[in-house]
Design a protein around this motif. Sequence first.
Motif, PDB file in Angstrom:
ATOM      1  N   VAL A 118       0.444  -1.366  -0.657  1.00 27.93           N
ATOM      2  CA  VAL A 118      -0.309   0.330  -0.193  1.00 27.93           C
ATOM      3  C   VAL A 118       0.856   1.006   0.122  1.00 27.93           C
ATOM      4  CG1 VAL A 118      -1.917   1.354   1.688  1.00 27.93           C
ATOM      5  CG2 VAL A 118      -1.687  -1.042   1.351  1.00 27.93           C
ATOM      6  N   ALA A 119       1.924   1.672   0.757  1.00 22.98           N
ATOM      7  CA  ALA A 119       2.651   2.452   0.668  1.00 22.98           C
ATOM      8  C   ALA A 119       3.741   2.644  -0.501  1.00 22.98           C
ATOM      9  CB  ALA A 119       3.979   2.211   1.963  1.00 22.98           C
ATOM     10  N   LEU A 120       3.794   1.584  -1.640  1.00 22.25           N
ATOM     11  CA  LEU A 120       3.961   1.826  -2.588  1.00 22.25           C
ATOM     12  C   LEU A 120       3.567   1.943  -3.495  1.00 22.25           C
ATOM     13  CD1 LEU A 120       6.812  -1.709  -2.591  1.00 22.25           C
ATOM     14  CD2 LEU A 120       8.007   0.981  -2.563  1.00 22.25           C
ATOM     15  N   GLU A 121       2.144   1.803  -3.544  1.00 20.08           N
ATOM     16  CA  GLU A 121       1.859   2.160  -4.249  1.00 20.08           C
ATOM     17  C   GLU A 121       0.716   3.696  -3.905  1.00 20.08           C
ATOM     18  OE1 GLU A 121      -0.099   0.660  -6.632  1.00 20.08           O
ATOM     19  OE2 GLU A 121       0.101  -1.516  -6.286  1.00 20.08           O
ATOM     20  N   ALA A 122       1.015   4.022  -3.019  1.00 26.33           N
ATOM     21  CA  ALA A 122       0.690   5.077  -2.275  1.00 26.33           C
ATOM     22  C   ALA A 122       1.433   6.010  -2.801  1.00 26.33           C
ATOM     23  CB  ALA A 122       0.241   5.559  -0.748  1.00 26.33           C
ATOM     24  N   THR A 123       2.669   6.086  -3.139  1.00 25.16           N
ATOM     25  CA  THR A 123       4.071   6.697  -3.399  1.00 25.16           C
ATOM     26  C   THR A 123       4.477   6.108  -4.961  1.00 25.16           C
ATOM     27  OG1 THR A 123       5.398   5.514  -1.429  1.00 25.16           O
ATOM     28  CG2 THR A 123       6.709   6.244  -3.802  1.00 25.16           C
ATOM     29  N   ALA A 124       3.638   5.776  -5.553  1.00 25.10           N
ATOM     30  CA  ALA A 124       3.139   5.647  -7.193  1.00 25.10           C
ATOM     31  C   ALA A 124       1.895   6.505  -7.797  1.00 25.10           C
ATOM     32  CB  ALA A 124       3.418   4.396  -7.628  1.00 25.10           C
ATOM     33  N   LEU A 125       1.426   6.745  -7.043  1.00 21.21           N
ATOM     34  CA  LEU A 125       0.352   7.594  -6.589  1.00 21.21           C
ATOM     35  C   LEU A 125       0.651   9.021  -6.512  1.00 21.21           C
ATOM     36  CD1 LEU A 125      -2.726   5.703  -5.733  1.00 21.21           C
ATOM     37  CD2 LEU A 125      -2.380   6.585  -8.054  1.00 21.21           C
ATOM     38  N   TYR A 126       1.395   9.443  -6.343  1.00 21.76           N
ATOM     39  CA  TYR A 126       1.990  10.210  -5.419  1.00 21.76           C
ATOM     40  C   TYR A 126       3.087  10.904  -6.366  1.00 21.76           C
ATOM     41  CZ  TYR A 126       4.976  13.712  -3.712  1.00 21.76           C
ATOM     42  OH  TYR A 126       5.354  15.540  -3.244  1.00 21.76           O
ATOM     43  N   PHE A 127       3.931  10.164  -6.956  1.00 12.77           N
ATOM     44  CA  PHE A 127       4.730  10.187  -8.365  1.00 12.77           C
ATOM     45  C   PHE A 127       3.762  10.974  -9.142  1.00 12.77           C
ATOM     46  CE2 PHE A 127       8.307   8.057  -6.491  1.00 12.77           C
ATOM     47  CZ  PHE A 127       8.468   8.962  -6.188  1.00 12.77           C
ATOM     48  N   GLN A 128       2.123  10.487  -9.213  1.00 11.01           N
ATOM     49  CA  GLN A 128       1.758  11.075 -10.567  1.00 11.01           C
ATOM     50  C   GLN A 128       0.885  11.969 -10.223  1.00 11.01           C
ATOM     51  OE1 GLN A 128      -0.939   7.434 -11.659  1.00 11.01           O
ATOM     52  NE2 GLN A 128      -2.085   8.731 -13.458  1.00 11.01           N
ATOM     53  N   HIS A 129       0.413  12.209  -8.933  1.00  7.23           N
ATOM     54  CA  HIS A 129      -0.514  13.088  -9.341  1.00  7.23           C
ATOM     55  C   HIS A 129       0.392  14.345  -8.239  1.00  7.23           C
ATOM     56  CE1 HIS A 129      -4.328  10.509 -10.384  1.00  7.23           C
ATOM     57  NE2 HIS A 129      -3.437   9.800 -10.034  1.00  7.23           N
ATOM     58  N   GLY A 130       0.430  13.887  -7.780  1.00 11.83           N
ATOM     59  CA  GLY A 130       1.386  14.902  -6.556  1.00 11.83           C
ATOM     60  C   GLY A 130       2.422  15.366  -7.689  1.00 11.83           C
ATOM     61  N   MET A 131       3.702  14.966  -8.089  1.00  9.49           N
ATOM     62  CA  MET A 131       4.640  15.660  -8.426  1.00  9.49           C
ATOM     63  C   MET A 131       4.358  16.338  -9.634  1.00  9.49           C
ATOM     64  SD  MET A 131       7.436  13.365  -6.492  1.00  9.49           S
ATOM     65  CE  MET A 131       9.247  13.999  -7.690  1.00  9.49           C
ATOM     66  N   GLY A 132       3.520  15.676 -10.972  1.00 10.22           N
ATOM     67  CA  GLY A 132       3.313  15.466 -12.195  1.00 10.22           C
ATOM     68  C   GLY A 132       3.697  14.428 -12.939  1.00 10.22           C
ATOM     69  N   LEU A 133       4.824  13.477 -12.626  1.00 12.34           N
ATOM     70  CA  LEU A 133       5.362  12.711 -13.641  1.00 12.34           C
ATOM     71  C   LEU A 133       4.555  11.377 -14.113  1.00 12.34           C
ATOM     72  CD1 LEU A 133       8.255  11.872 -11.116  1.00 12.34           C
ATOM     73  CD2 LEU A 133       8.092  13.569 -12.808  1.00 12.34           C
ATOM     74  N   ASN A 134       3.753  11.760 -16.023  1.00 11.63           N
ATOM     75  CA  ASN A 134       3.337  10.864 -16.027  1.00 11.63           C
ATOM     76  C   ASN A 134       3.315   9.067 -16.302  1.00 11.63           C
ATOM     77  OD1 ASN A 134       1.578  12.925 -16.572  1.00 11.63           O
ATOM     78  ND2 ASN A 134       2.215  13.521 -18.354  1.00 11.63           N
ATOM     79  N   PRO A 135       2.982   8.400 -15.859  1.00 10.94           N
ATOM     80  CA  PRO A 135       3.532   7.020 -15.645  1.00 10.94           C
ATOM     81  C   PRO A 135       3.569   5.947 -17.479  1.00 10.94           C
ATOM     82  CG  PRO A 135       0.644   7.233 -15.091  1.00 10.94           C
ATOM     83  CD  PRO A 135       1.582   8.379 -15.124  1.00 10.94           C
ATOM     84  N   CYS A 136       4.530   5.218 -17.035  1.00  3.81           N
ATOM     85  CA  CYS A 136       4.316   5.373 -18.612  1.00  3.81           C
ATOM     86  C   CYS A 136       3.582   3.277 -19.110  1.00  3.81           C
ATOM     87  CB  CYS A 136       5.671   5.061 -19.027  1.00  3.81           C
ATOM     88  SG  CYS A 136       6.739   3.362 -18.260  1.00  3.81           S
ATOM     89  N   VAL A 137       3.943   2.731 -19.657  1.00  3.95           N
ATOM     90  CA  VAL A 137       2.849   1.965 -19.585  1.00  3.95           C
ATOM     91  C   VAL A 137       3.809   0.658 -19.198  1.00  3.95           C
ATOM     92  CG1 VAL A 137       2.473  -0.645 -21.807  1.00  3.95           C
ATOM     93  CG2 VAL A 137       2.167   2.144 -22.716  1.00  3.95           C
ATOM     94  N   MET A 138       4.906   0.615 -18.837  1.00  5.05           N
ATOM     95  CA  MET A 138       5.611  -0.168 -18.150  1.00  5.05           C
ATOM     96  C   MET A 138       5.405   0.015 -16.806  1.00  5.05           C
ATOM     97  SD  MET A 138       6.979  -2.577 -20.217  1.00  5.05           S
ATOM     98  CE  MET A 138       8.405  -3.920 -18.917  1.00  5.05           C
ATOM     99  N   CYS A 139       5.439   1.226 -16.408  1.00  6.97           N
ATOM    100  CA  CYS A 139       5.013   1.804 -15.016  1.00  6.97           C
ATOM    101  C   CYS A 139       3.705   1.058 -14.618  1.00  6.97           C
ATOM    102  CB  CYS A 139       5.327   3.152 -15.183  1.00  6.97           C
ATOM    103  SG  CYS A 139       6.837   4.037 -15.081  1.00  6.97           S
TER     104      CYS A 139
END
Length: 179
Positions: free
Chosen positions: A23-44
């Motif tokens: 859950v912590a790692l998934e939340a981190t991924a969502l923070y990178f995406q929505h909080g930092m504005g880093l768009n995930p790629c297909v592999m992400c």
Amino acid sequence: MFNYLKELSFTRGAWLLLTTSCVALEATALYFQHGMGLNPCVMCIYERLALLAILVAGMIGFLAPRFILTRWIALLLGSYGAVKGLTLAIKHTDYQLNPAPWNQCSPFVEFPETLPLNVWFPSIFEASGNCGKIVWQFWGLSMPQWLIAIFAVYTVLFACLVLSQFKRSSGMRERNLFS
């Protein structure tokens, strides 16, 4: 060590810790995406799904860790997620370190028609980033390189847990599905 790991696999606390880490790692991924504005790629997105498989395994194991069938389902699902995530992270790192026209990921996620996660939950599963581009680094390592380390730890952990299940229990009673 295997005795300890087998006893650990019988406790809800261990499965809860596994679930919490995911859950912590998934939340981190969502923070990178929505909080930092880093768009995930297909592999992400695919790596996110592999981590989600480990999370679900942790939840299944938490439900009834003393039942052999439930524990084995959780161990096998978690093992699959860990190994799949590791292979995806290695391939993703290859895209970043060896960019070439023939070494690129697809620009679109490919989910089954019956399970279009990118349509149902586009804010989580829609990919718009470039797999070959390094957009974030920490201590000189990119996200997929960190994921190699994370999935490698999960893979070793699940391998040891699976092997520990074959160790004779000393004084522990495990219930199977039919007892």
